[in-house]
Design a protein around this motif. Structure first.
Motif, PDB file in Angstrom:
ATOM      1  N   ASP A  23       0.671  -1.390   0.211  1.00 19.58           N
ATOM      2  CA  ASP A  23      -0.024   0.375  -0.059  1.00 19.58           C
ATOM      3  C   ASP A  23       0.890   0.691  -0.081  1.00 19.58           C
ATOM      4  N   ALA A  58       1.268   3.701  -5.546  1.00 17.98           N
ATOM      5  CA  ALA A  58       0.177   3.969  -5.981  1.00 17.98           C
ATOM      6  C   ALA A  58      -0.168   4.039  -7.854  1.00 17.98           C
ATOM      7  N   SER A  99      -2.367  -4.484  -3.438  1.00 18.83           N
ATOM      8  CA  SER A  99      -3.265  -3.492  -3.068  1.00 18.83           C
ATOM      9  C   SER A  99      -3.496  -2.668  -3.845  1.00 18.83           C
ATOM     10  N   ASN A 109      -4.485   0.449  -5.010  1.00 17.84           N
ATOM     11  CA  ASN A 109      -4.457   1.622  -5.091  1.00 17.84           C
ATOM     12  C   ASN A 109      -3.137   1.513  -6.383  1.00 17.84           C
ATOM     13  N   PRO A 127      -6.253  -7.904  -3.458  1.00 17.69           N
ATOM     14  CA  PRO A 127      -7.149  -7.036  -2.077  1.00 17.69           C
ATOM     15  C   PRO A 127      -8.168  -7.590  -1.442  1.00 17.69           C
ATOM     16  N   GLY A 154      -9.048   0.340  -2.307  1.00 14.50           N
ATOM     17  CA  GLY A 154      -7.591   1.511  -1.897  1.00 14.50           C
ATOM     18  C   GLY A 154      -7.778   2.809  -2.555  1.00 14.50           C
TER      19      GLY A 154
END
Length: 921
Positions: free
Chosen positions: A108, A111, A136, A138, A384, A388
């Protein structure tokens, strides 16, 4: 098919004299025919006559695609810290640094911020890498800024991000309601289809709901100039009116929906009188609108950024959907709530999970079954379990040091995101900023540690999805420029360099499309709206020749829709747990950024007709800057009078969260009776790459919709103060000028391309001697300088080898010279004395006094058009026949209508032989 045979197929397509592709601009998704010359170069573009989105039409931006498609300004090689490097080194550094951050801080801490400019295949592999392999969620997209509220509303009501309508509905409806949409400028081709439909059916009614009277309002039977942000009050009032006037479709409500009673109860106090006061419109106009909705069988409500870009954008969209559910005007020809997307592939990004709160193929992160479906299909190491970071939150976490590395793809958040100063601070402190883009310079690239050159339109190869769920091919017609690579290739290269050896071994976009379509049908069995089973297992040849088609495209034992699907929910079945559509109980809430004594004006923002996003492409050609070449601040005449403002006066804009010392926003005034009192409008396009202080993003706070995360970009509370300069002027020169150079001379400036070079509109407190010294010092190759002065203006001309190469005019007030006039003189050898005298006195020939350009295609100015109207030519078709304006792309037709309304003589001139004689009377 092997990679080599695929390349042969593509080469064969390029060897043809004509190819079809898709326009890279708005969400209409127009088909484009591209012709080639005998050398294989792109020669011309026209609209594809058989494409169902546009049927041969193109707006002015689409018609000028080749003018903006040069390699000038392109990013052509990878760079690290500004130094050119090999692809291997650039990819290696991205992979190593992402891996290092993940190892130290977890997944995390990285991104991706991606874009509706990406193709679906690009989007798919980016989402797969982040969610399936890095682990993630993100990854978010600039589509968060344009349609995430519409997505959230559709999901709340229908259980899926499913647009129920098609473009034909805009033509077949009997009542079209355009809410928060200036489609005449933002979706011109769709608007032309609407105009044609209204001509064919004069009984068709159009209602415009917009605080501004825009060009679209020229088509309106009713214009409701509601108070900004009051849409929920308006549509809650419609629910109450339908109930009171027996306009509810109780059979539809009982059979196909849930939750109506709570909505109706909450709307009981929304009487016409109450809503009229809340929305600040007349009871007469409001009742007329409500009555039209009540009595018309076919109703489409089309909405855009005026609805979505709000702290209550999701609620606004659901209030519209509520009205269609309550009246049963959904799932039928000419009916439904229709979200018009702003970008060419915002829909495609939604389909493959480009938003941080979604998995691929319209599956949900918080659904364990969906997580298992995606992970098992991908065979990925992770998936995930929590949503995100949405766009605003992502840059917050970058700013707070929680996200250490970000990869920005095909977007310019320094210009498009709100709270510009926070975005700048976040990127400045981020340990790793990677930017992949097709341009060499924009405001975001200034912060890039690593820049990766991506292919652009005519090179990119894949698919896009438009506002009506129609998938079209954007074809690779030319080889990549320089060392540029496709975005999907760059992402796959980074994924493999990070150690993910499986999952990214794609060699061409058709392979990615095949995997994506396979996932849409995997464990679907009719439970999910997005089903492309009918497009699974296409050969390379079939993929390359794919015709535009609307999803779902289903091929199963139970259902077959191999030709696509025009409308959704025709059977009243939805994708909610109960299979019924959900009413959403909504209360009106005011925008978050409210005015005050110190910040008394509401600032609205949006696009102008001939520009796109941050102008990195459309800003390259004078063909698209000649209509509106400078930013502006539109203000009601009464507000201007109170502040003693005149046209083109410069004003400084400020907001409560800003310090004027750290950021300056300065715009010229446009006095506009189409603005409500107390409300302003400014375009979004300008940035630090072409101006000193014209980007307005800093004036908006982080305020965003609590459900969708979409920022409020239509309602800032600001103050304005007039700024006086000793001199204002314009500089025309036969070359590009750096921003750093311009800052030496001018406190305020905007650069615009013109036919022969660069136009700089400027203001300064420096004296004329200093300005002329600056010219001489910075243009040493000009051998001769000629100038003239008067009490109110001065002029300076620079000549090189007998040719006029530079012209500067200054005045103690705003100065706006005719670009066509200057263009006719720049580069001319030994200008005759009469012309030169006119230039020094800043007085153009009569032939160049045609005023503001209205028709970009045929260079027809306002004064020419107004004169024709005053002579009795009082129809758009008539003006087209005599002056050609409006007869090519049609983008200026709404402005022609405005000019006709404004200047049409009360007594039309009549030829003498057509007068009625006394005997005839």
């Amino acid at each position: 098919m092997s990679s080599s045979s695929s390349n042969v197929e593509q080469a064969s397509a390029c060897a043809a004299s004509l190819a079809t592709t898709t326009c890279p601009y708005c969400g209409v998704g127009c088909g484009v025919d591209v012709s080639f010359d005998i050398k294989g170069n792109l020669a011309s573009v026209t609209g594809s006559s058989d494409h169902p989105a546009n049927y041969g039409r193109l707006c002015v931006k689409g018609s000028k695609l080749l003018d903006t498609n040069s390699t000038e300004g392109r990013l052509l090689s990878p760079t690290v810290m500004g130094e050119q490097v090999s692809w291997d080194e650039a990819i290696g550094q991205v992979a190593t640094k992402f891996n290092d951050v993940i190892a130290q801080y977890g997944p995390d801490a990285v991104a991706f911020y991606v874009s509706g400019q990406l193709l679906t295949e690009d989007y798919y592999v980016a989402n797969k890498l982040m969610k399936g392999y890095i682990g993630s969620a993100n990854i978010d997209t600039n589509s968060r800024l344009c349609m995430s509220s519409a997505v959230a509303a559709y999901k709340r009501a229908f259980g899926a991000d499913a647009v129920p309508c098609c473009y034909e509905d805009l033509e077949q409806t009997e009542l079209l309601i355009l809410v928060g949409s200036n489609a005449a400028w933002t979706h011109p081709v769709l608007f032309q289809r609407i105009e044609r439909a209204k001509k064919l059916n004069p009984d068709m009614k159009v209602v415009i709901v917009d605080p501004r009277r825009t060009s679209s309002a020229e088509l309106a039977d009713i214009h409701l100039a509601i108070k900004p942000g009051s849409d929920v009050a308006l549509f809650n009032g419609l629910i109450q009116y339908l109930s009171k006037e027996d306009g509810l479709d109780k059979n539809y409500i009982n059979s196909y929906t849930e939750g109506f009673d709570a909505v109706l109860e909450s709307c009981l106090d929304s009487t016409v009188a109450h809503v009229a006061k809340e929305c600040d419109v007349s009871e007469t106009d409001l009742t007329h609108f409500y009555e039209l909705f009540l009595t018309t069988k076919k109703v489409v409500t089309a909405y855009c950024m005026g609805v979505n870009q709000s702290t209550s954008g999701t609620d606004k969209a659901n209030s519209i959907i509520n009205c269609h559910l309550a009246s049963g005007k959904l799932g039928k020809e000419g009916c439904g709530p229709f979200s018009l997307t702003g970008q060419p592939n915002a829909m495609g990004g939604r389909e493959v999970g480009g938003l941080a709160n979604m998995l691929a193929c319209h599956m949900d992160i918080d659904n364990p079954e969906h997580r298992d479906t995606v992970q098992s299909y991908w065979g990925s190491p992770s998936i995930p379990t929590k949503v995100g970071l949405k766009a605003v939150d992502m840059f917050d976490d970058i700013n707070q040091g929680k996200v250490k590395a970000v990869w920005i793809m095909a977007t310019n958040p320094m210009v498009s995101m709100p709270n510009r100063q926070k975005i700048a601070a976040a990127l400045a402190k981020c340990e790793l900023v990677v930017v992949s883009d097709c341009v060499q310079k924009n405001d975001t690239l200034d912060y890039a540690h690593i820049a990766l050159p991506a292919t652009g339109w005519s090179e990119k190869d894949g698919t896009v999805t438009n506002s009506e769920r129609r998938i079209s091919r954007q074809r690779g017609l030319m080889p990549a420029s320089g060392e540029a690579k496709h975005d999907w290739q760059i992402i796959c290269d980074v994924a493999k360099a990070m150690g993910f050896d499986s999952g990214f071994n794609f060699s061409r976009p058709s392979e990615i499309f095949a995997e994506y379509t396979g996932l849409t049908s995997f464990k679907n069995n009719g439970t999910r709206d997005l089903d492309l089973s009918g497009l699974c297992n296409l050969s390379d040849r079939e993929y390359n020749r794919l015709k535009p088609i609307q999803w779902p495209v289903i091929s199963s034992a139970e259902t077959k829709q191999p030709d696509g699907t025009k409308r959704l929910f025709t059977d009243g079945q939805f994708y909610t747990e109960t299979g019924k559509a959900q009413f959403v109980d909504i209360s009106y809430s005011q925008p978050e950024q409210l005015t005050s004594e110190n910040f008394p004006f509401v600032l609205n923002s949006g696009r102008i007709r001939d520009q796109w996003h941050t102008m990195t492409r459309t800003g390259k050609t004078a063909e698209l800057t000649s209509h509106i070449g400078r930013p502006f601040l539109a203000i009601n005449p009464k507000d201007a009078d109170k502040l003693n403002l005149k046209v083109n006066d410069l004003v400084q804009l400020n907001a409560a969260h800003l310090c004027s010392e750290n950021l300056n926003v300065c715009l010229p005034v446009k006095i506009d009776n189409n603005q409500r009192i107390g409300e302003l409008f400014a375009p979004i396009h300008w940035s630090a790459t072409n101006s000193s202080s014209s980007n307005i993003a800093a004036l908006y706070t982080d305020a965003n919709d609590k459900i969708s995360g979409q920022p409020e970009l239509k309602h800032a509370a600001i103050s304005i103060v007039k700024v006086d300069f000793a001199h204002q002027g314009q500089l025309f020169v036969q070359q590009n000028l750096s921003i750093a150079l311009l800052k030496q001379a001018f406190e305020y400036f905007v650069t615009t391309p013109f036919d022969k070079g660069t136009l700089v509109s400027f203001a300064t407190n420096k004296n004329l001697t200093v300005l002329r010294t600056w010219l001489v010092n910075n243009f040493p190759l000009f051998e001769e300088w000629v100038g003239a002065n008067s009490e109110v203006f001065s002029s300076t001309c620079g000549l090189r080898e007998g040719q006029l190469a530079l012209s500067m005019g200054t005045s103690n007030r705003a100065l706006e010279l005719d670009q066509n006039w200057i263009s006719s003189l720049i580069g001319e050898l030994n200008i005759n004395p009469e012309k030169f005298h006119g230039l020094l006195n800043l007085q153009p020939d009569d032939s160049f006094k045609q005023g503001k350009l209205i028709c970009s295609c045929f260079k027809v100015g306002e004064n020419t058009i107004v004169e024709a109207i005053k002579q009795g030519n009082c129809s758009v078709d008539g003006l087209g026949a005599s002056l050609k304006c409006g007869t090519n792309c049609g983008s200026c037709k709404s402005e022609l209508s405005q000019l006709i309304t404004k200047h049409k003589p009360t007594i039309l001139p009549v030829d003498e032989d057509k007068l009625i004689t006394l005997e005839a009377v």
